[in-house]
Design a protein around this motif. Structure first.
Motif, short mmCIF file in Angstrom:
data_model
loop_
_atom_site.label_atom_id
_atom_site.label_comp_id
_atom_site.label_asym_id
_atom_site.label_seq_id
_atom_site.Cartn_x
_atom_site.Cartn_y
_atom_site.Cartn_z
N SER A 253 44.75 51.87 42.08
CA SER A 253 44.55 50.55 42.65
C SER A 253 44.59 49.48 41.57
O SER A 253 43.90 49.59 40.54
CB SER A 253 43.21 50.49 43.39
OG SER A 253 42.96 49.20 43.89
N ALA A 254 45.39 48.44 41.78
CA ALA A 254 45.45 47.33 40.83
C ALA A 254 44.11 46.60 40.74
O ALA A 254 43.73 46.11 39.68
CB ALA A 254 46.56 46.36 41.22
N ASP A 255 43.39 46.52 41.84
CA ASP A 255 42.07 45.90 41.89
C ASP A 255 41.02 47.00 41.91
O ASP A 255 40.89 47.73 42.90
CB ASP A 255 41.95 45.02 43.14
CG ASP A 255 40.61 44.30 43.24
OD1 ASP A 255 39.68 44.61 42.46
OD2 ASP A 255 40.47 43.43 44.12
N TYR A 256 40.30 47.14 40.81
CA TYR A 256 39.32 48.22 40.72
C TYR A 256 38.30 48.17 41.84
O TYR A 256 38.00 49.20 42.48
CB TYR A 256 38.61 48.15 39.36
CG TYR A 256 37.56 49.22 39.15
CD1 TYR A 256 37.92 50.53 38.90
CD2 TYR A 256 36.21 48.91 39.20
CE1 TYR A 256 36.97 51.52 38.70
CE2 TYR A 256 35.24 49.88 38.99
CZ TYR A 256 35.62 51.19 38.75
OH TYR A 256 34.66 52.16 38.56
N LYS A 338 32.99 41.83 38.31
CA LYS A 338 33.89 40.91 38.98
C LYS A 338 33.09 39.71 39.46
O LYS A 338 32.20 39.84 40.29
CB LYS A 338 34.58 41.58 40.17
CG LYS A 338 35.57 40.66 40.90
CD LYS A 338 36.24 41.39 42.05
CE LYS A 338 37.25 40.47 42.73
NZ LYS A 338 37.93 41.17 43.87
N ARG A 476 45.04 48.51 36.23
CA ARG A 476 44.44 47.36 36.89
C ARG A 476 45.20 46.09 36.57
O ARG A 476 45.90 45.99 35.55
CB ARG A 476 42.98 47.22 36.47
CG ARG A 476 42.19 48.52 36.44
CD ARG A 476 42.24 49.34 37.72
NE ARG A 476 41.54 50.62 37.56
CZ ARG A 476 41.61 51.62 38.42
NH1 ARG A 476 42.35 51.51 39.50
NH2 ARG A 476 40.95 52.74 38.20
N THR A 477 45.03 45.08 37.41
CA THR A 477 45.73 43.81 37.22
C THR A 477 45.41 43.20 35.87
O THR A 477 46.28 42.66 35.18
CB THR A 477 45.35 42.83 38.34
OG1 THR A 477 45.69 43.42 39.60
CG2 THR A 477 46.09 41.51 38.19
N LYS A 478 44.14 43.26 35.46
CA LYS A 478 43.75 42.85 34.12
C LYS A 478 43.31 44.12 33.38
O LYS A 478 42.13 44.48 33.38
CB LYS A 478 42.61 41.84 34.18
CG LYS A 478 43.01 40.51 34.81
CD LYS A 478 41.85 39.53 34.81
CE LYS A 478 42.25 38.19 35.41
NZ LYS A 478 41.14 37.21 35.41
#
Length: 555
Positions: A253-256, A338, A476-478
């Motif tokens: 998943s890009a968003d954890y 987050k 992840r995205t970041k």
């Protein structure tokens, strides 16, 4: 799955002595009502094999045993009284648990009920004529194997039982491992690939086999001074995790935090999970358990709040600080935190309001609550401000989560300890304790990568292990920065970062030889504490079967 509308109900005890431990089970015995098809009957027979998972994974059952007993979580007497429960959470953390501990007893009973329901489903489905019956039998066998894997991990035993009227055979060490392995291998060709994540699939079977082989050394020799992680076991871990990764069915998943969000049932990272959607039988306790009492996440439900339960230990927090040095872990690693609430924005739209996620430190902000209602801004939006601890008398102190938390009076204050809000708070939970939309994760793709990395590392393939670890970090995205080297200590730390609050830590510490270490309020080095005591109620109930159920060493 649909439930059968008209059935005959009978009581069935899994073993003779379980009548003494409240383990009688209600089962489906007949489905001859004219309105019930064979398919509906099969659905109703299989459903109970899964239905206890939310209860097993509740905050005071499996979570307490697998997290509060470790260097990751601590639960003091909040304010000197709350969460006292006769000291059971202090004892769990200190490795001083006894055979009368109610959390141990409840977890044991629920797992045994799961085994019982699975056996019942297997036997009942054998006479069902619907084409789905063979698949459902395989799933029920898979659930029986999964419950036995939990039992082996926590208590060092497994229960082999085929027919309803038989007394289970108790298996330990090698025999238990081989029994569970054989059951999973038997169903691998039968189970499907697309019925998950809430049901047993091929991916779930591969994941469970990988976990079984990864921990086999601890299961075969639970009190060994040094665990022998054999090449054969590590090769099997690599084989089964490889099947998961190469299947193309799953994706990191890009968003954890989406992995633990309210709509995570369709998240491609989940391989095997507890279906917790609100319209079923989910609960929200994983979200409210650690959260501050004065944090109220839902504009629609002012009564929904936290309970000031467990915090992460200073030891676990320091592992993040040590890894990232002068860079705050919130800036270095997307798994840590987050930010959703901006303290500089005083008025917010209720429809878009979300609290912060991850590890919560320092001054907490949220919806301003007074006299039983949320305060509104002149434009009708909800007012946001610093939170105050309103449990006592005014003037109320600010809710400031501190790194320090322990069993002293000062360390047990309501606000002490950094908190964890990993699972999203359900938007439908009127009290904060009912309805959980987020599926509770059992196995996900990141675990397949990190299990494979560990198996490679234990086979001296550090380069291959590093590739797998960095694949997770980069997803992840970041992304977190790539690691340049890997060893077992770094890998254990990495598993802590990835899987905190996911019921993994105790098993990991045992496998890495760290469970006898000291942390926060724990100094006990007794290796017998690797397994929990068999509840005294179960031993007493089995007293008519001489030598049948023996207490684990050290209790």
């Amino acid at each position: 799955m649909k439930k059968i509308g008209k059935i005959t109900i009978v009581l069935f005890g899994m073993m003779a002595f379980y009548s003494c431990t409240n383990l009688n089970e209600i089962i489906l015995d007949e489905y001859n009502a004219t309105t019930v098809t064979d398919k509906q009957a099969a659905d109703g027979i299989l459903a109970p094999a899964y239905a206890l998972l939310p209860s097993i994974y509740q905050h005071t059952n499996l979570f307490a045993l697998t997290e509060i007993s470790t260097d990751e979580a601590i639960l003091p007497y909040r304010g000197g009284t709350d969460w006292g429960d006769n000291g059971i959470y202090l004892s769990l953390h200190r490795h001083q648990t006894t055979s009368t501990d109610p959390n141990v007893r409840n977890t044991w009973n629920l797992i045994l009920q799961g085994i019982s329901r699975s056996v019942t489903a297997i036997n009942s489905l054998k006479v069902n004529k619907d084409p789905s019956a063979n698949l459902y039998i395989a799933e029920a066998r898979g659930m029986r194997a999964f419950y036995n894997l939990l039992m082996l991990d926590l208590f060092g035993i497994a229960f082999q039982k085929e027919d309803l009227g038989d007394v289970s055979t108790i298996l330990r060490t090698d025999k238990a491992v081989e029994y569970i392995r054989a059951e999973l291998l038997a169903i691998e060709p039968i189970v499907e690939t697309t019925t998950g994540p809430g049901r047993i699939t091929k991916g779930a079977v591969w994941g469970l086999l990988a976990k079984l082989h990864l921990n086999a050394a601890a299961y075969r020799d639970p009190y060994g001074a040094t665990l022998n992680h054999s090449v054969t076991d590590m090769d099997k871990v690599i084989e089964y995790t490889g099947k998961i990764i190469s299947s193309g069915q799953y994706a990191l998943s890009a968003d954890y935090f989406a992995i633990f969000g309210n709509d995570n049932h369709t998240n491609k990272e989940l391989i095997f999970a507890i279906d917790q959607r609100a319209e079923l039988n989910g609960h929200n306790r994983m979200s409210y358990f650690s959260l501050a009492n004065d944090q109220r996440p839902l504009p629609a439900y002012p009564a929904a709040n936290g309970t000031d339960g467990p915090a992460i230990t200073p030891d676990f927090y320091r592992s993040w600080v040590s890894a990232y040095g002068s860079v705050d872990p919130a800036d270095a690693d997307p798994r840590f935190y987050k930010k959703n609430v901006d303290p500089n924005v005083e008025c917010v739209d209720g429809n878009s309001y979300n609290i912060d996620r991850g590890i919560l430190r320092g001054q907490q902000y949220g919806l301003v609550y007074q006299s039983g209602a949320f305060v509104k801004c002149p434009d009708g939006k909800f007012k946001v401000g610093p939170l105050y601890n309103t449990r006592g008398k005014a003037p109320y102190p600010l809710v400031i989560h501190t790194e320090a938390v322990n069993f002293t009076t000062a360390g047990s204050d309501y606000s002490t300890g950094y908190r964890v809000e990993k699972y999203e708070f359900s938007k439908k939970s009127s009290s904060g304790r009912n309805f959980g939309e987020a599926d509770i994760v059992i196995i996900r793709l990141a675990d397949a990568y990190l299990m494979r990395a560990e198996a490679k590392l234990r086979k001296s393939d550090a380069a291959g292990a590093l590739v797998d670890v960095n694949a997770v970090r980069a997803a992840r995205t970041k992304p977190a920065a790539a690691l340049t080297s890997i060893d077992l200590n770094t890998l254990l730390r990495e598993r802590g970062f990835e899987f905190y609050w996911e019921n993994q830590r105790r098993t990991d510490l045992i496998r890495f030889g760290k469970y006898e270490d000291s942390w926060t309020e724990k100094s006990n080095t007794d290796k017998n504490m690797r397994l929990f005591p068999i509840p005294q109620t179960a031993i007493d109930g089995a007293s008519n079967l001489t030598g049948y159920l023996k207490q684990n060493p050290g209790y």
